[in-house]
Write a protein that holds these residues in place. Structure first.
Motif, mmCIF file in Angstrom:
data_model
loop_
_atom_site.group_PDB
_atom_site.id
_atom_site.type_symbol
_atom_site.label_atom_id
_atom_site.label_comp_id
_atom_site.label_asym_id
_atom_site.label_seq_id
_atom_site.Cartn_x
_atom_site.Cartn_y
_atom_site.Cartn_z
ATOM 1 N N CYS A 173 6.778 3.688 11.081
ATOM 2 C CA CYS A 173 5.660 3.030 10.097
ATOM 3 C C CYS A 173 5.248 0.950 10.383
ATOM 4 N N SER A 174 4.858 0.782 11.282
ATOM 5 C CA SER A 174 4.509 -0.096 12.089
ATOM 6 C C SER A 174 2.731 0.677 13.586
ATOM 7 N N GLU A 175 2.980 1.922 13.132
ATOM 8 C CA GLU A 175 1.809 2.478 13.417
ATOM 9 C C GLU A 175 0.922 2.539 12.727
ATOM 10 N N ILE A 176 1.332 2.536 11.614
ATOM 11 C CA ILE A 176 0.323 2.793 10.369
ATOM 12 C C ILE A 176 0.075 2.198 8.795
ATOM 13 N N ASN B 161 1.291 -1.803 -4.961
ATOM 14 C CA ASN B 161 0.925 -3.368 -5.212
ATOM 15 C C ASN B 161 2.092 -4.550 -5.201
ATOM 16 N N MET B 162 3.343 -3.485 -4.330
ATOM 17 C CA MET B 162 4.898 -4.835 -4.472
ATOM 18 C C MET B 162 4.998 -5.113 -2.473
ATOM 19 N N ILE B 163 5.608 -6.451 -2.134
ATOM 20 C CA ILE B 163 6.249 -6.583 -1.314
ATOM 21 C C ILE B 163 7.232 -5.723 -0.977
ATOM 22 N N HIS B 164 7.505 -4.896 0.387
ATOM 23 C CA HIS B 164 8.215 -4.066 1.258
ATOM 24 C C HIS B 164 8.924 -4.775 1.933
ATOM 25 N N CYS C 19 0.722 -1.322 0.562
ATOM 26 C CA CYS C 19 0.162 -0.253 -0.105
ATOM 27 C C CYS C 19 0.876 0.865 -0.087
ATOM 28 N N THR C 20 2.267 1.418 0.280
ATOM 29 C CA THR C 20 3.306 2.220 0.477
ATOM 30 C C THR C 20 3.194 3.186 1.326
#
Length: 178
Positions: free
Chosen positions: A146-149, A130-133, A113-114
């Motif tokens: 990043c983990s919060e959102i 739409n790709m794995i980060h 989702c970026t």
């Protein structure tokens, strides 16, 4: 052609000299205490303290409008150093002293989702729509933004694995108790 080159060179030298003189005579002196506080802060510009970066947070701490415990990535050690520098007493009971953490993307839950890499202040997350980060551990500061959102809770914070660069000799427990 030589005349234009010579005139542009002379103009560049003259304007450069004027800028050098202006920088010398119109220099604004900064607060030395603010600079010392800013040198102690991590410099990650994560914004967890409520300020847009470490510079404004250092100004607030030095002026006394913010507590010395506002920096979560700094932890207990930074709060003690700032209290010693400013000569204030501080209650460290509410300050968590956790080990360094880095983000880890669970590939089974990542939907691409970026949202996470738009929120990362150090660009430690790489990926496309739409790709794995993926998280670059060397660039991650463990700010947990990043983990919060993450809408799928696909990012978890893990303790930093010991390597030759970050390993330290643990203190003996007997010496700490006496």
């Amino acid at each position: 052609m030589f005349a234009s080159i010579a005139s542009l060179t002379a103009l560049g030298l003259a304007l450069g000299g004027l800028l050098g003189l202006a920088a010398r005579y119109l220099k604004v002196e900064g607060n030395a205490l603010t600079e010392q506080v800013a040198a102690l802060l991590p410099g990650s510009q994560c914004g967890q303290c409520g300020y847009p970066g470490c510079g404004p947070a250092a100004e607030a701490i030095a002026s006394g409008t913010a507590s010395v415990t506002i920096c979560p990535p700094g932890g207990r050690a930074l709060a003690e150093e700032l209290a010693n520098l400013l000569g204030v007493s501080v209650d460290l009971s509410g300050v968590a002293d956790k080990p360094p953490m880095i983000a880890h993307v669970n590939e089974g839950l990542c939907i691409g989702c970026t949202k996470c890499f738009k929120r990362c202040p150090t660009d430690a997350i790489m990926g496309a729509n739409n790709m794995i980060h993926v998280v670059f551990a060397d660039a991650c500061i463990g700010c947990e933004l990043c983990s919060e959102i993450c809408p799928t809770e696909g990012i978890e914070m893990r303790p930093l694995a010991p390597t030759l660069q970050n390993w330290y000799w643990p203190k003996p427990q007997d010496a700490l108790q006496s």
